[in-house]
Design an enzyme around this catalytic site. Structure first.
Site, PDB file in Angstrom:
ATOM      1  N   GLY A 178       0.846  -0.689   0.164  1.00 28.57           N
ATOM      2  CA  GLY A 178       0.467  -0.058  -0.344  1.00 28.57           C
ATOM      3  C   GLY A 178       1.166   1.297  -0.140  1.00 28.57           C
ATOM      4  N   PRO A 182      -3.525   2.775  14.663  1.00 34.55           N
ATOM      5  CA  PRO A 182      -3.724   4.008  14.239  1.00 34.55           C
ATOM      6  C   PRO A 182      -4.956   5.114  14.769  1.00 34.55           C
ATOM      7  CG  PRO A 182      -2.515   3.526  12.989  1.00 34.55           C
ATOM      8  CD  PRO A 182      -3.489   2.403  12.954  1.00 34.55           C
ATOM      9  N   THR A 183      -4.991   6.099  15.794  1.00 38.79           N
ATOM     10  CA  THR A 183      -6.616   7.312  15.399  1.00 38.79           C
ATOM     11  C   THR A 183      -6.718   7.731  13.792  1.00 38.79           C
ATOM     12  OG1 THR A 183      -7.219   9.026  16.895  1.00 38.79           O
ATOM     13  CG2 THR A 183      -5.292   9.028  16.040  1.00 38.79           C
ATOM     14  N   HIS A 229     -12.561  10.270   4.258  1.00 40.44           N
ATOM     15  CA  HIS A 229     -13.162  10.533   5.888  1.00 40.44           C
ATOM     16  C   HIS A 229     -13.173  11.927   6.029  1.00 40.44           C
ATOM     17  CE1 HIS A 229     -10.850   6.738   6.202  1.00 40.44           C
ATOM     18  NE2 HIS A 229     -11.909   6.444   6.936  1.00 40.44           N
ATOM     19  N   ARG A 256     -13.332  13.529  17.872  1.00 40.67           N
ATOM     20  CA  ARG A 256     -12.058  12.420  17.585  1.00 40.67           C
ATOM     21  C   ARG A 256     -10.963  13.384  17.751  1.00 40.67           C
ATOM     22  NH1 ARG A 256     -15.769  10.371  16.788  1.00 40.67           N
ATOM     23  NH2 ARG A 256     -17.360   9.441  15.575  1.00 40.67           N
ATOM     24  N   ASP A 278     -23.910  11.092  13.400  1.00 47.76           N
ATOM     25  CA  ASP A 278     -22.502  11.839  14.177  1.00 47.76           C
ATOM     26  C   ASP A 278     -21.739  10.440  13.749  1.00 47.76           C
ATOM     27  OD1 ASP A 278     -23.135  14.011  14.981  1.00 47.76           O
ATOM     28  OD2 ASP A 278     -24.015  13.789  16.828  1.00 47.76           O
ATOM     29  N   LYS A 289     -10.673  -5.467  10.279  1.00 47.37           N
ATOM     30  CA  LYS A 289      -8.987  -5.228  10.907  1.00 47.37           C
ATOM     31  C   LYS A 289      -8.569  -6.295  12.352  1.00 47.37           C
ATOM     32  CE  LYS A 289      -7.337  -2.207   8.237  1.00 47.37           C
ATOM     33  NZ  LYS A 289      -6.089  -2.342   7.445  1.00 47.37           N
ATOM     34  N   LEU A 332      -6.575   9.441  10.694  1.00 48.40           N
ATOM     35  CA  LEU A 332      -5.159   9.451  10.437  1.00 48.40           C
ATOM     36  C   LEU A 332      -5.738  11.382   9.147  1.00 48.40           C
ATOM     37  CD1 LEU A 332      -3.673   6.198   9.889  1.00 48.40           C
ATOM     38  CD2 LEU A 332      -2.918   7.846  11.164  1.00 48.40           C
ATOM     39  N   ARG A 368       1.700   3.099  -1.994  1.00 43.55           N
ATOM     40  CA  ARG A 368       0.777   4.665  -2.726  1.00 43.55           C
ATOM     41  C   ARG A 368      -0.507   5.140  -1.665  1.00 43.55           C
ATOM     42  NH1 ARG A 368      -0.030   4.069  -9.319  1.00 43.55           N
ATOM     43  NH2 ARG A 368      -1.232   2.947  -8.567  1.00 43.55           N
ATOM     44  N   TYR A 409     -15.701  -3.580   8.186  1.00 44.07           N
ATOM     45  CA  TYR A 409     -14.258  -3.074   7.931  1.00 44.07           C
ATOM     46  C   TYR A 409     -13.179  -3.483   9.054  1.00 44.07           C
ATOM     47  CZ  TYR A 409     -10.056   0.607   7.986  1.00 44.07           C
ATOM     48  OH  TYR A 409      -8.734   0.508   7.312  1.00 44.07           O
ATOM     49  N   SER A 417      -6.715  -0.124  12.841  1.00 48.71           N
ATOM     50  CA  SER A 417      -8.067   1.206  13.136  1.00 48.71           C
ATOM     51  C   SER A 417      -8.737   1.235  14.195  1.00 48.71           C
ATOM     52  CB  SER A 417      -8.418   1.181  11.951  1.00 48.71           C
ATOM     53  OG  SER A 417      -9.935   2.081  12.511  1.00 48.71           O
ATOM     54  N   SER A 418      -8.939   2.595  14.794  1.00 50.00           N
ATOM     55  CA  SER A 418      -9.788   2.743  16.197  1.00 50.00           C
ATOM     56  C   SER A 418     -10.770   2.288  15.856  1.00 50.00           C
ATOM     57  CB  SER A 418      -9.209   4.514  16.377  1.00 50.00           C
ATOM     58  OG  SER A 418      -9.880   5.414  16.196  1.00 50.00           O
ATOM     59  N   CYS A 419     -11.504   2.109  14.653  1.00 52.68           N
ATOM     60  CA  CYS A 419     -12.461   2.092  14.460  1.00 52.68           C
ATOM     61  C   CYS A 419     -13.282  -0.095  14.899  1.00 52.68           C
ATOM     62  CB  CYS A 419     -13.519   2.094  13.372  1.00 52.68           C
ATOM     63  SG  CYS A 419     -13.161   0.551  12.346  1.00 52.68           S
TER      64      CYS A 419
END
Length: 311
Positions: A11, A164-165, A180, A210, A270, A141, A167, A13, A137, A108-110
């Site tokens: 990944g 990561p939080t 995002h 956030r 939200d 992860k 980005l 690019r 997603y 991801s933080s999700c």
């Protein structure tokens, strides 16, 4: 990592992958293996096997993923689940088969439950229901995290995971529907400024909190973790502080130079009310982010302007 080592950045690019490449090059690593998605489809098991057979990388940064914002996650639920699981499964398994010395998987933080206690500690994983809008997603992860843990437990692989939080930064995605929140706001305010639109409408109430990390800081964190972290449990990467979407919107409004007004559409979702990472585990190891939010947004906006992204 040895300076002569062969390092594959999956990944390269994308926003995260390109940040890792810049960090590697800045630190003196010259044997970086890169493949575009047209050159190597990471969803294709046979193609990934052939690639590892031919290239035999020593280290792998797994930053390739199908990503997007609330709209994309809600619309392409099957794609987000299938493609991300396929990508990470192929790369992680072939890294084991071909004896990769160390792999870093980026999530991801999700992955955290929607209503997990704040700030989000690594131990909160799988303690409650996920945010419905990005559940596919997140599940993909989580599968990647568990796959790294399983290959470590069964085969002794030094595979680590970092979460990561939110980005932003160079090479971000500014698609009108699939980006995002931060890059979406950069584009929206810029276009409103150019077209002299009197009002910008933003989804939601503006009250969710956030946290945002500049992608090049994440790139440096990834190199730090490759050198200093070898545990089975994944580790959070963030800045340890957050702000309301409303405050973010006004910050981006000022940086882009938009002079109109802002209106929040409370009929729109939200998403998760708050996503602040507990980064004490990482800071205890000796790493902290260097780029503050206004500085990072200015750099991201410069990159947006340089790319001359069409309206």
């Amino acid at each position: 990592m040895e300076k002569e080592a062969k390092i594959y950045v999956a990944g390269h690019r994308g926003m995260v992958g390109s940040a890792i490449v810049r960090a590697l090059e800045k630190t003196g690593y010259n044997h970086i293996i890169k493949r575009t998605s047209s050159e190597l489809d990471l969803r294709n098991q046979a193609a990934v096997e052939t690639f590892f057979n031919e290239q035999k990388p020593d280290y792998v940064f797994l930053a390739a993923a199908k990503v997007g914002g609330i709209i994309a996650n809600s619309t392409y639920r099957a794609d987000f689940l299938y493609e991300n699981i396929a990508i990470q499964t192929n790369v992680i398994h072939q890294s084991y088969v071909h004896g990769v010395k160390k792999l870093l998987f980026l999530g991801s933080s999700c992955i955290y439950p929607k209503l997990a206690p704040q700030p989000l500690k690594e131990e909160a994983l799988l303690t409650g229901p996920l945010e419905p809008t990005n559940e596919p997603y997140a599940i993909a992860k989580i599968a990647g995290i568990k796959m790294c843990e399983a290959y470590r437990a069964q085969y002794g692989c030094n595979f680590i995971s970092a979460m990561p939080t939110n980005l932003y930064g160079i090479n971000d995605n500014y698609h009108p529907q699939n980006s995002h929140v931060l890059p979406a706001l950069i584009r929206r305010f810029h276009e409103a400024k150019i077209s002299d639109t009197p009002k910008v409408e933003i989804w939601g109430t503006g009250t969710p909190l956030r946290e945002f990390l500049y992608a090049d800081d994440l790139g440096q964190a990834c190199l730090f973790l490759m050198a200093n972290y070898n545990q089975a449990q994944f580790i959070n990467v963030g800045v340890g502080e957050d702000l309301r979407i409303e405050d973010l919107a006004y910050m981006i409004k000022d940086i882009t130079g938009y002079k109109g007004s802002i209106e929040f559409d409370s009929s729109k979702p939200d998403g998760t009310p708050r996503k602040l990472m507990d980064v004490s585990k990482l800071t205890d190891l000796g790493w902290t982010a260097k780029t503050n939010l206004p500085e990072g947004i200015r750099l991201a906006y410069q990159d947006f302007l340089a790319k001359n992204i069409p309206a």
